[in-house]
Design an enzyme around this catalytic site. Structure first.
Site, PDB file in Angstrom:
ATOM      1  N   ARG A  37      29.709  -1.898  -9.115  1.00  0.00           N
ATOM      2  CA  ARG A  37      29.300  -0.503  -9.329  1.00  0.00           C
ATOM      3  C   ARG A  37      28.840  -0.262 -10.770  1.00  0.00           C
ATOM      4  O   ARG A  37      27.928   0.523 -11.005  1.00  0.00           O
ATOM      5  CB  ARG A  37      30.442   0.440  -8.960  1.00  0.00           C
ATOM      6  CG  ARG A  37      30.590   0.602  -7.451  1.00  0.00           C
ATOM      7  CD  ARG A  37      31.725   1.522  -7.107  1.00  0.00           C
ATOM      8  NE  ARG A  37      31.749   1.811  -5.683  1.00  0.00           N
ATOM      9  CZ  ARG A  37      32.817   2.175  -5.013  1.00  0.00           C
ATOM     10  NH1 ARG A  37      33.967   2.307  -5.640  1.00  0.00           N
ATOM     11  NH2 ARG A  37      32.759   2.432  -3.726  1.00  0.00           N
ATOM     12  N   LYS A 195      37.470   1.473  15.634  1.00  0.00           N
ATOM     13  CA  LYS A 195      37.658   2.670  16.453  1.00  0.00           C
ATOM     14  C   LYS A 195      36.380   3.436  16.743  1.00  0.00           C
ATOM     15  O   LYS A 195      35.585   3.703  15.847  1.00  0.00           O
ATOM     16  CB  LYS A 195      38.647   3.615  15.761  1.00  0.00           C
ATOM     17  CG  LYS A 195      40.056   3.071  15.677  1.00  0.00           C
ATOM     18  CD  LYS A 195      40.978   4.085  15.033  1.00  0.00           C
ATOM     19  CE  LYS A 195      42.422   3.632  15.102  1.00  0.00           C
ATOM     20  NZ  LYS A 195      43.322   4.623  14.502  1.00  0.00           N
ATOM     21  N   GLY A 348      32.137  -0.830   3.564  1.00  0.00           N
ATOM     22  CA  GLY A 348      32.951  -1.875   2.944  1.00  0.00           C
ATOM     23  C   GLY A 348      32.983  -3.198   3.675  1.00  0.00           C
ATOM     24  O   GLY A 348      32.732  -4.257   3.088  1.00  0.00           O
ATOM     25  N   GLY A 371      31.423   6.388   2.619  1.00  0.00           N
ATOM     26  CA  GLY A 371      31.430   7.652   3.354  1.00  0.00           C
ATOM     27  C   GLY A 371      30.082   8.338   3.341  1.00  0.00           C
ATOM     28  O   GLY A 371      29.636   8.897   4.344  1.00  0.00           O
TER      29      GLY A 371
END
Length: 394
Positions: A37, A195, A348, A371
């Site tokens: 980053r 999920k 990720g 996100g």
């Protein structure tokens, strides 16, 4: 999406405030263990410095308590690493909101952890105005936080004299826009993960746009259940079978498809010592756990990817961390690397798979946002980008 871009501006003699994403992992001693980053933020900082600007950079780090600065929340190690990468000293400035510090043209300073400022997370207007008063140009280069409306990502963009996207943010906006708003067809989306519930809105949104929706991991098991297959003890969400069915019907109505595995790799446990068995999806036994797709399914996915015009990838198709269940994700990664399609990948686990299979140079664009990347795929408005769009015509 139309936003002003840093690379189009004259920054000479200007005070430039860059909101970067320098939230890097550290060990117990505070040493930075992975600096991707920080490296990703360098182009915008260099552009501003070389253009003769006085540069201020800030970021969040960890989850500090607002109004408090503890040693573990300090950007001090980041200032050191930033200095090493820029080959010049980087001063760290505390209590910076009210100003009272000098930055010369060609100099860069790091402003201490912005989430330690009271009102940051609630996008406090008074705080945003004070920060906006520090600069002539505000630059948002933190795509990873673009889905949050905070004082340094949203509020300041409303009040700074000029608000623009940094090089990293601009690249994200261009790549995501190209992949979702004007894609070369066929558009193939790969959504893996454990999920359905965590990615249901993304799946529904993509089902309305893509030509092929490849599902993997626990998500694929729920879709297999919905198609009437036995999945043994595999990870799945039986209560979401209806939703999986609806997504498959939605795709079918559009002449599109959710290609499900015809063969799988199973074991009786998830462990490095587990024995992997390649079987037909129709032969899954009561206590089997599906932990990867089989070679025939992987070859079919490879064919779909080879014929794609655009690929959006979020999530692996198996438990790729263990070598005996990595085959499907490895073959898929290889197919993406060799495809002539424009590919964009984020999340990720996806970045971990890209690193493991050494294909970073062969992916069209690797998104730095977790996100934010997912919410963009869902079709949501990202507050930080919306704030820049509003300032485009100023």
């Amino acid at each position: 999406m139309q936003v002003k871009k840093l690379i189009d501006l004259d920054v000479k003699g200007k005070k430039v405030f860059i909101r970067a994403d320098l939230n890097v992992p550290q060990d117990d001693a505070g040493n930075i263990t992975e600096d991707t980053r920080i490296r990703a933020s360098i182009p915008s900082i260099k552009f501003a410095l070389e253009g003769g600007a006085a540069v201020m950079v800030t970021s969040h780090l960890g989850r500090p308590t607002e109004g408090e600065l503890n040693a573990e929340d300090s950007l001090a190690p980041v200032a050191v690493r930033l200095g090493q990468l820029l080959h010049k000293p980087v001063r760290l400035i505390q209590n910076w909101v009210e100003g009272g510090f000098e930055v010369a043209p060609g100099e860069v300073v790091l402003l201490e952890n912005c989430r330690c400022n009271k009102g940051e997370k609630k996008d406090n207007e008074e705080l945003a105005k004070k920060m906006a008063a520090l600069c002539d140009i505000y630059v948002n280069d933190a795509f990873g936080t673009a889905h949050r409306a905070e004082a340094t990502t949203h509020g300041i963009a409303r009040f700074a004299p000029v608000a623009c996207a940094g090089i990293l943010m601009g690249g994200e906006i261009d790549a995501l826009g190209k992949a979702l708003h004007a894609p070369k067809r066929p558009l193939v989306a790969i959504v893996g993960g454990s999920k359905v519930s965590s990615k249901l809105t993304i799946l529904k949104s993509l089902a309305d746009k893509v030509d092929q929706l490849i599902v993997g991991g626990g998500i694929a098991n729920t879709f297999l259940l919905a198609s009437g297959k036995r999945i043994g003890d595999s990870l799945a969400e039986p209560d979401l079978v209806k939703e999986a069915h609806a997504i498959m019907d939605m795709m079918k109505e559009r002449g599109a498809e959710v290609p499900l595995p015809t063969d799988v790799v199973v074991a009786d446990e998830v462990s490095a010592l587990a024995r992997a068995n390649k079987i037909s999806v129709d032969d899954v036994a009561v206590h089997d756990r599906i932990l990867d797709i089989g070679p025939k399914s992987a070859a079919r996915l490879g064919e779909i990817i080879a014929n794609a015009g655009t690929i959006v990838w979020n999530g692996p198709v198996g438990v790729f961390e263990l070598p005996q269940f990595a085959g499907g994700t490895k073959m898929m990664a290889s197919a993406i690397a060799h495809s002539e399609a424009f590919s964009i990948a984020g999340g990720g686990d996806t970045l971990a798979a890209i690193a493991k299979f050494h294909i970073a140079d062969d992916v069209g664009y690797i998104s730095t946002g977790g996100g934010a990347f997912l919410e963009f795929l869902e079709g949501k408005t990202l507050p930080a980008i919306a704030a820049l769009e509003e300032r485009f015509k100023d």
